[in-house]
Write an enzyme that holds these catalytic residues in place. Sequence first.
Site, PDB file in Angstrom:
ATOM      1  N   TYR A 157       4.144   3.156 -10.974  1.00 38.59           N
ATOM      2  CA  TYR A 157       5.136   2.562  -9.941  1.00 38.59           C
ATOM      3  C   TYR A 157       6.352   3.295 -10.020  1.00 38.59           C
ATOM      4  O   TYR A 157       7.315   3.733  -9.007  1.00 38.59           O
ATOM      5  CB  TYR A 157       5.675   1.030 -10.229  1.00 38.59           C
ATOM      6  CG  TYR A 157       6.454   0.201  -9.222  1.00 38.59           C
ATOM      7  CD1 TYR A 157       6.245  -0.172  -7.989  1.00 38.59           C
ATOM      8  CD2 TYR A 157       7.720   0.232  -9.811  1.00 38.59           C
ATOM      9  CE1 TYR A 157       7.072  -0.960  -7.363  1.00 38.59           C
ATOM     10  CE2 TYR A 157       8.859  -0.329  -8.892  1.00 38.59           C
ATOM     11  CZ  TYR A 157       8.423  -1.043  -7.855  1.00 38.59           C
ATOM     12  OH  TYR A 157       9.405  -1.735  -6.810  1.00 38.59           O
ATOM     13  N   ASP A 167      -1.097  -0.946   8.286  1.00 33.73           N
ATOM     14  CA  ASP A 167      -1.346  -0.359   6.795  1.00 33.73           C
ATOM     15  C   ASP A 167      -0.783   0.752   6.553  1.00 33.73           C
ATOM     16  O   ASP A 167      -0.894   1.841   7.240  1.00 33.73           O
ATOM     17  CB  ASP A 167      -2.880  -0.312   6.486  1.00 33.73           C
ATOM     18  CG  ASP A 167      -3.099   0.440   4.985  1.00 33.73           C
ATOM     19  OD1 ASP A 167      -2.124   0.608   4.396  1.00 33.73           O
ATOM     20  OD2 ASP A 167      -4.089   0.369   4.511  1.00 33.73           O
ATOM     21  N   VAL A 168       0.641   0.810   5.954  1.00 35.83           N
ATOM     22  CA  VAL A 168       1.515   1.854   5.751  1.00 35.83           C
ATOM     23  C   VAL A 168       0.772   3.156   4.960  1.00 35.83           C
ATOM     24  O   VAL A 168       1.452   4.234   5.491  1.00 35.83           O
ATOM     25  CB  VAL A 168       2.552   1.600   5.155  1.00 35.83           C
ATOM     26  CG1 VAL A 168       3.639   0.603   5.858  1.00 35.83           C
ATOM     27  CG2 VAL A 168       2.626   1.042   3.528  1.00 35.83           C
ATOM     28  N   LYS A 228       8.066   5.691  -7.106  1.00 35.80           N
ATOM     29  CA  LYS A 228       9.564   5.374  -6.555  1.00 35.80           C
ATOM     30  C   LYS A 228      10.372   6.484  -6.854  1.00 35.80           C
ATOM     31  O   LYS A 228      11.508   6.767  -6.201  1.00 35.80           O
ATOM     32  CB  LYS A 228      10.073   4.233  -7.333  1.00 35.80           C
ATOM     33  CG  LYS A 228       9.159   2.826  -6.808  1.00 35.80           C
ATOM     34  CD  LYS A 228       9.520   2.604  -5.357  1.00 35.80           C
ATOM     35  CE  LYS A 228       8.882   1.304  -4.930  1.00 35.80           C
ATOM     36  NZ  LYS A 228       9.040   0.990  -3.462  1.00 35.80           N
ATOM     37  N   ASN A 247       9.848  -0.172   3.695  1.00 38.41           N
ATOM     38  CA  ASN A 247      10.182  -0.904   2.615  1.00 38.41           C
ATOM     39  C   ASN A 247       8.869  -1.424   2.020  1.00 38.41           C
ATOM     40  O   ASN A 247       8.915  -1.839   1.170  1.00 38.41           O
ATOM     41  CB  ASN A 247      10.891  -2.129   3.314  1.00 38.41           C
ATOM     42  CG  ASN A 247      10.951  -3.307   2.753  1.00 38.41           C
ATOM     43  OD1 ASN A 247      11.573  -3.517   1.711  1.00 38.41           O
ATOM     44  ND2 ASN A 247      10.130  -4.315   3.228  1.00 38.41           N
ATOM     45  N   ASP A 288       3.517  -5.082   9.149  1.00 46.32           N
ATOM     46  CA  ASP A 288       3.126  -5.703   7.927  1.00 46.32           C
ATOM     47  C   ASP A 288       1.585  -5.709   7.864  1.00 46.32           C
ATOM     48  O   ASP A 288       0.958  -5.926   9.039  1.00 46.32           O
ATOM     49  CB  ASP A 288       3.653  -7.076   7.449  1.00 46.32           C
ATOM     50  CG  ASP A 288       3.761  -7.148   5.880  1.00 46.32           C
ATOM     51  OD1 ASP A 288       4.864  -7.054   5.449  1.00 46.32           O
ATOM     52  OD2 ASP A 288       2.575  -7.603   5.386  1.00 46.32           O
TER      53      ASP A 288
HETATM   54  N1  LIG Z   1      11.896  -7.354  -5.640  1.00 43.77           N
HETATM   55  C1  LIG Z   1      12.301  -6.357  -6.452  1.00 43.77           C
HETATM   56  O1  LIG Z   1      12.598  -6.598  -7.644  1.00 43.77           O
HETATM   57  C2  LIG Z   1      12.217  -5.066  -5.911  1.00 43.77           C
HETATM   58  C3  LIG Z   1      12.896  -3.972  -6.901  1.00 43.77           C
HETATM   59  C4  LIG Z   1      12.951  -3.014  -6.510  1.00 43.77           C
HETATM   60  C5  LIG Z   1      12.238  -2.331  -5.383  1.00 43.77           C
HETATM   61  N2  LIG Z   1      11.565  -3.129  -4.590  1.00 43.77           N
HETATM   62  C6  LIG Z   1      10.907  -2.746  -3.294  1.00 43.77           C
HETATM   63  O2  LIG Z   1      11.310  -3.434  -2.286  1.00 43.77           O
HETATM   64  C7  LIG Z   1      10.163  -3.368  -1.286  1.00 43.77           C
HETATM   65  C8  LIG Z   1       9.972  -4.674  -0.610  1.00 43.77           C
HETATM   66  O3  LIG Z   1       9.310  -5.364  -1.686  1.00 43.77           O
HETATM   67  P1  LIG Z   1       9.736  -7.092  -1.815  1.00 43.77           P
HETATM   68  O4  LIG Z   1      10.462  -7.102  -2.995  1.00 43.77           O
HETATM   69  O5  LIG Z   1      10.426  -7.604  -0.795  1.00 43.77           O
HETATM   70  O6  LIG Z   1       8.269  -7.620  -2.215  1.00 43.77           O
HETATM   71  P2  LIG Z   1       7.271  -8.596  -0.836  1.00 43.77           P
HETATM   72  O7  LIG Z   1       5.931  -8.547  -1.753  1.00 43.77           O
HETATM   73  O8  LIG Z   1       7.822  -9.716  -0.946  1.00 43.77           O
HETATM   74  O9  LIG Z   1       7.330  -7.514   0.118  1.00 43.77           O
HETATM   75  C9  LIG Z   1       6.471  -6.540   0.267  1.00 43.77           C
HETATM   76  C10 LIG Z   1       5.950  -6.647   1.705  1.00 43.77           C
HETATM   77  O10 LIG Z   1       4.983  -5.304   1.821  1.00 43.77           O
HETATM   78  C11 LIG Z   1       3.887  -5.670   2.635  1.00 43.77           C
HETATM   79  N3  LIG Z   1       2.665  -4.746   2.188  1.00 43.77           N
HETATM   80  C12 LIG Z   1       2.152  -4.597   1.021  1.00 43.77           C
HETATM   81  N4  LIG Z   1       1.329  -3.398   1.357  1.00 43.77           N
HETATM   82  C13 LIG Z   1       1.245  -3.094   2.662  1.00 43.77           C
HETATM   83  C14 LIG Z   1       0.568  -2.232   3.573  1.00 43.77           C
HETATM   84  N5  LIG Z   1      -0.377  -1.302   2.810  1.00 43.77           N
HETATM   85  N6  LIG Z   1       1.076  -2.239   4.698  1.00 43.77           N
HETATM   86  C15 LIG Z   1       2.034  -2.622   5.225  1.00 43.77           C
HETATM   87  N7  LIG Z   1       2.663  -3.661   4.468  1.00 43.77           N
HETATM   88  C16 LIG Z   1       2.228  -3.773   3.235  1.00 43.77           C
HETATM   89  C17 LIG Z   1       3.297  -7.054   2.083  1.00 43.77           C
HETATM   90  O11 LIG Z   1       2.334  -7.758   2.830  1.00 43.77           O
HETATM   91  C18 LIG Z   1       4.876  -7.755   1.918  1.00 43.77           C
HETATM   92  O12 LIG Z   1       5.165  -8.332   2.943  1.00 43.77           O
HETATM   93  C19 LIG Z   1       9.029  -2.559  -1.973  1.00 43.77           C
HETATM   94  O13 LIG Z   1       9.034  -1.016  -1.754  1.00 43.77           O
HETATM   95  C20 LIG Z   1       9.342  -2.774  -3.489  1.00 43.77           C
HETATM   96  O14 LIG Z   1       8.774  -1.928  -4.282  1.00 43.77           O
HETATM   97  C21 LIG Z   1      11.585  -4.584  -5.229  1.00 43.77           C
END
Ligand SMILES: NC(=O)c1ccc[n+]([C@@H]2O[C@H](COP(=O)([O-])OP(=O)(O)OC[C@H]3O[C@@H](n4cnc5c(N)ncnc54)[C@H](O)[C@@H]3O)[C@@H](O)[C@H]2O)c1
Length: 250
Positions: A155, A63-64, A159, A90, A40
């Site tokens: 976004y 950093d992904v 996606k 993720n 992360d």
């Molecule tokens: N929560 C929702 O409603 C939802 C719906 C559809 C898809 N998603 C997807 O689920 C995935 C996880 O998101 P979440 O909902 O758990 O949100 P979240 O914000 O809790 O988790 C995202 C994590 O990614 C990390 N991150 C961000 N940029 C980064 C980088 N450049 N390098 C490494 N790590 C990085 C953040 O620090 C965080 O820990 C994402 O891809 C998001 O687009 C979420």
Amino acid sequence: MDSLLDFSGKVALITGAASGFGALLAKGLHERGAKLVLGDINIAGLEEASAAYGDDAVLLRIDVSKEEDCQALVQAAADKFGRLDIAVNNAGVGHEMLATHEQTGDIFDRQYEVNLKSVMLGMKHQIPNMLKDGGAILNVSSMAGIGGAPKLGPYAAVKHGVIGLTKTAAVEYAAKNVRVNAICPFFSPTNIGAGMLKEDGVEDMLVRGCPMRRYGTVQEMVNAMMLILSPGNSYMTGQAIAVDGAVSAI
Ligand SMILES: NC(=O)c1ccc[n+]([C@@H]2O[C@H](COP(=O)([O-])OP(=O)(O)OC[C@H]3O[C@@H](n4cnc5c(N)ncnc54)[C@H](O)[C@@H]3O)[C@@H](O)[C@H]2O)c1
């Protein structure tokens, strides 16, 4: 333990594991026997979320959007555990809600780097480690990867791209028993969407637009992720699976 959810002996890499889906998925896989390789950009958050795993996990600040970081995470799996069975791409970021005529190139560029290029770079380095024994990759897309998402154009665009990368890799590596799927969650309350809920009428729109009349819990999304990744789910590959309370069925 039901063998369908037995991850004993598996090594699972998860990006974005400091919070939300990634953190809870790490917990679920660890409870079911997996060793963890977690990355992360928020290393303090990752260390806090992962304190209980001790020697069963390796934690890296990554950093992904940077290829060397994607490679380093895979290398950490090889160095610490000598194998890689599961990879979950993720990590992701949201953006301010803006209609298409209000969008900016900078917002698009950041979405591309963090939410799409990262998935390609991740798989590029993960797959070679799975060619001998097979493996399972799960890329986290979204319902915004299947249809339009008002005020979230960049976004939605990236996606959709995640699904293209997923299907392509699934076809390329099916004969090597590397399964590649995408999950498309509907809204779930994590950090990424917290800003959306502050927008007038958005929560009401999300709930009314869902046949189940609620959004999914983070645990429900993670349960679906584990079912997709299950070693027993060995014939499912190349799919973009909506987990959405029937939103996509309307
Ligand atoms: N929560 C929702 O409603 C939802 C719906 C559809 C898809 N998603 C997807 O689920 C995935 C996880 O998101 P979440 O909902 O758990 O949100 P979240 O914000 O809790 O988790 C995202 C994590 O990614 C990390 N991150 C961000 N940029 C980064 C980088 N450049 N390098 C490494 N790590 C990085 C953040 O620090 C965080 O820990 C994402 O891809 C998001 O687009 C979420």
